[in-house]
Design a protein around this motif. Structure first.
Motif, PDB file in Angstrom:
ATOM      1  N   UNK A   1      -3.442  -0.718 -12.602  1.00  0.00           N
ATOM      2  CA  UNK A   1      -2.548  -0.675 -14.194  1.00  0.00           C
ATOM      3  C   UNK A   1      -1.470  -0.395 -14.686  1.00  0.00           C
ATOM      4  N   UNK A   2      -0.664   0.273 -13.858  1.00  0.00           N
ATOM      5  CA  UNK A   2       0.661   0.193 -14.539  1.00  0.00           C
ATOM      6  C   UNK A   2       1.437  -1.217 -13.802  1.00  0.00           C
ATOM      7  N   UNK A   3       1.192  -1.662 -12.578  1.00  0.00           N
ATOM      8  CA  UNK A   3       1.130  -2.577 -11.761  1.00  0.00           C
ATOM      9  C   UNK A   3       1.368  -3.729 -12.712  1.00  0.00           C
TER      10      UNK A   3
ATOM     11  N   UNK B   1      11.843  -5.859 -10.130  1.00  0.00           N
ATOM     12  CA  UNK B   1      13.314  -6.575  -9.104  1.00  0.00           C
ATOM     13  C   UNK B   1      12.080  -6.962  -7.448  1.00  0.00           C
ATOM     14  N   UNK B   2      11.444  -5.537  -7.225  1.00  0.00           N
ATOM     15  CA  UNK B   2      10.916  -6.563  -6.094  1.00  0.00           C
ATOM     16  C   UNK B   2       9.985  -6.939  -6.343  1.00  0.00           C
ATOM     17  N   UNK B   3       8.786  -6.498  -6.941  1.00  0.00           N
ATOM     18  CA  UNK B   3       7.659  -7.211  -7.274  1.00  0.00           C
ATOM     19  C   UNK B   3       8.456  -8.726  -8.042  1.00  0.00           C
TER      20      UNK B   3
ATOM     21  N   UNK C   1       0.657  -0.390   0.009  1.00  0.00           N
ATOM     22  CA  UNK C   1       0.019   0.071  -0.257  1.00  0.00           C
ATOM     23  C   UNK C   1       0.760   0.891   0.162  1.00  0.00           C
ATOM     24  N   UNK C   2       2.098   1.280  -0.028  1.00  0.00           N
ATOM     25  CA  UNK C   2       2.980   2.280   1.198  1.00  0.00           C
ATOM     26  C   UNK C   2       3.882   2.552  -0.517  1.00  0.00           C
ATOM     27  N   UNK C   3       4.412   1.223  -0.638  1.00  0.00           N
ATOM     28  CA  UNK C   3       5.521   1.386  -1.680  1.00  0.00           C
ATOM     29  C   UNK C   3       5.640   1.137  -2.824  1.00  0.00           C
ATOM     30  N   UNK C   4       4.592   0.178  -3.533  1.00  0.00           N
ATOM     31  CA  UNK C   4       4.177  -0.443  -4.481  1.00  0.00           C
ATOM     32  C   UNK C   4       2.888   0.046  -4.826  1.00  0.00           C
TER      33      UNK C   4
END
Length: 447
Positions: A141-143, A104-106, A76-79
């Motif tokens: 959408x972008x994620x 890379x985090x995803x 919620x805060x960083x992705x």
């Protein structure tokens, strides 16, 4: 004792870290806070690597739930769509773990999701939390466009089988635990849609595990003497398929993707669903998923059911919806249940039938004049079954169960708008019942 104690302490720490990160407003970009968050995130990810490496020997369910709670707050805060990626959190992740960007985090998050689905199939809580994270990630959408480019995501799109994710199987899996499958296939459907276009070959490749499962229970269409007719495995397979397909039907909110699904399911596999209703009509564990799938197929969300003028698909779909309503309704009317089990065993299914009929009548994808013109009784059968089901319900139950009353009154409104000749032709007992239910409903509103 020490192992349990340390796991408990770690669980609380992870929950606290997640809450601390989630408690921050996304607009608060103080470097000091970001640096602290980055350090905490690194520690949790390092702990995750350690615990995941030991999963073959077992793990701590409470700690895993804490991990999922942490990831929920972190996402919620960083992705997401409006997150600044140049904060010190990402700088710290790059320095310590080599995670230099969001992709890379995803990738780390997707590996965690795959790991949980593989090793924690026996924990409904962990599976639900894990799929909740996947659903949230696939909803942006972008994620979702970044996700679909990852190897881990492509692996999930091509390996959604019990071999890789045991909770998709039927051996040792309870029917209640299958609820999570809808969430998985909703997320997979969203991911598939990103680059699917009109590629039917890719769609059918994705559907191969589902197709194989459908083919395995085609025997249901055979005679009652067939062993598979009453097989527990066949029942579980049908329940799982209904939940899977409902997830896909929900995700496919464009005309192109919906038509791919419709062409896949009609006509052969629709007959499997109807046959399942005919065989297990008195078992809500089967009928509820099948009826919910049918209700989803009937929804004209985002005008996805706007067929071409010359296309018969709208009429064909309505005929199948009518067949399922009649197959269930005619059989459930013969079932006697006590008051305590009335909603679970009977009224819930009737409510779903009302939802299906309402969606079909207001979807604007079938010209109802065609049915009478060509002597097709699908519309009349569905409407007459509605009346029979309605008269089987005690009026007090209509108001006692909110979901039932909601589906009933919304359907009645649609009938009054577009099918008044049908209502006017009802027998006196049915007319009095409907008028009385309207009066009771209005009285209840005033209380």
């Amino acid at each position: 004792m020490m192992k349990c104690l340390s796991s408990g302490q770690l669980t609380w720490l992870v929950y606290i870290i997640g809450a601390a990160i989630g408690g921050r407003a996304s607009v608060n970009t103080c470097d000091e806070n970001d640096a602290m968050d980055g350090e905490l995130v690194c520690r949790v990810l390092q702990l995750m690597d350690l615990t995941d490496s030991r999963l073959t020997r077992g793990g701590c369910e409470k700690l895993e739930l804490a991990m999922m709670s942490f990831f929920e707050h972190f996402r919620k805060i960083y992705v997401g769509e409006q997150v600044q990626k140049n904060s010190k959190v990402y700088r710290r992740l790059s320095e310590v773990l080599g995670l230099s960007d969001e992709s890379q985090l995803l990738s780390v998050l997707m590996r965690k999701i795959i790991t949980n689905l593989k090793y924690w199939g026996g924990s409904e809580q962990i599976i639900a939390k894990t799929l909740g994270l996947l659903s949230d990630l696939s909803g942006g959408y972008s994620c979702v466009r970044k996700l679909v480019k990852l190897e881990e995501t492509q692996f999930m799109l091509t390996h959604h089988t019990a071999e890789h994710f045991p909770f998709l199987g039927i051996s040792g899996v309870g029917t209640s635990e299958m609820r999570c499958r809808t969430m998985l296939y909703t997320a997979l459907g969203r991911l598939l849609m990103v680059e699917l276009g009109e590629d039917e070959e890719r769609f059918h490749a994705f559907m191969m595990p589902v197709t194989a499962a459908m083919e395995s229970i085609i025997g249901l269409l055979g005679s009652p003497d067939s062993p598979i007719f009453t097989s527990e495995d066949a029942k579980k397979t049908l329940i799982g398929l209904a939940r899977d397909l409902r997830g896909l039907a929900f995700a496919f909110n464009t005309k192109t993707t919906y038509m791919m699904l419709f062409d896949w399911i009609y006509p052969v596999y629709m007959k499997v669903l109807i046959r399942g209703i005919e065989v297990w009509y008195s078992e809500p564990s089967v009928t509820t998923p099948v009826l919910k799938l049918t209700a989803e197929l009937a929804q004209n969300r985002n005008q996805r059911l706007q067929f071409d003028v010359s296309s018969p698909n709208g009429i064909l779909l309505f005929r199948e919806l009518s067949a399922i309503i009649c197959a269930y309704g005619s059989r459930i009317l013969t079932v006697e249940v006590n008051k305590k089990q009335m909603y679970a065993m009977k009224l819930k299914g009737i409510s779903l039938c009302f939802s299906i009929l309402k969606a079909a009548l207001c979807g604007n994808y079938a010209n109802f004049g065609v049915f009478r013109l060509y002597g097709d009784e699908a519309l009349d059968n569905a409407l007459n079954m509605f009346v029979k089901l309605l008269l089987s319900i005690q009026q007090s139950d209509l108001l006692d169960y909110p979901k039932l009353s909601q589906t009933y009154y919304v359907l009645l409104e649609r009938l009054a708008q577009d099918h008044m000749p049908f209502l006017a032709s009802l027998q006196p007992d049915a007319t009095l019942y409907i008028l009385s239910s309207i009066s009771e409903g209005l009285t209840a509103l005033g209380k």
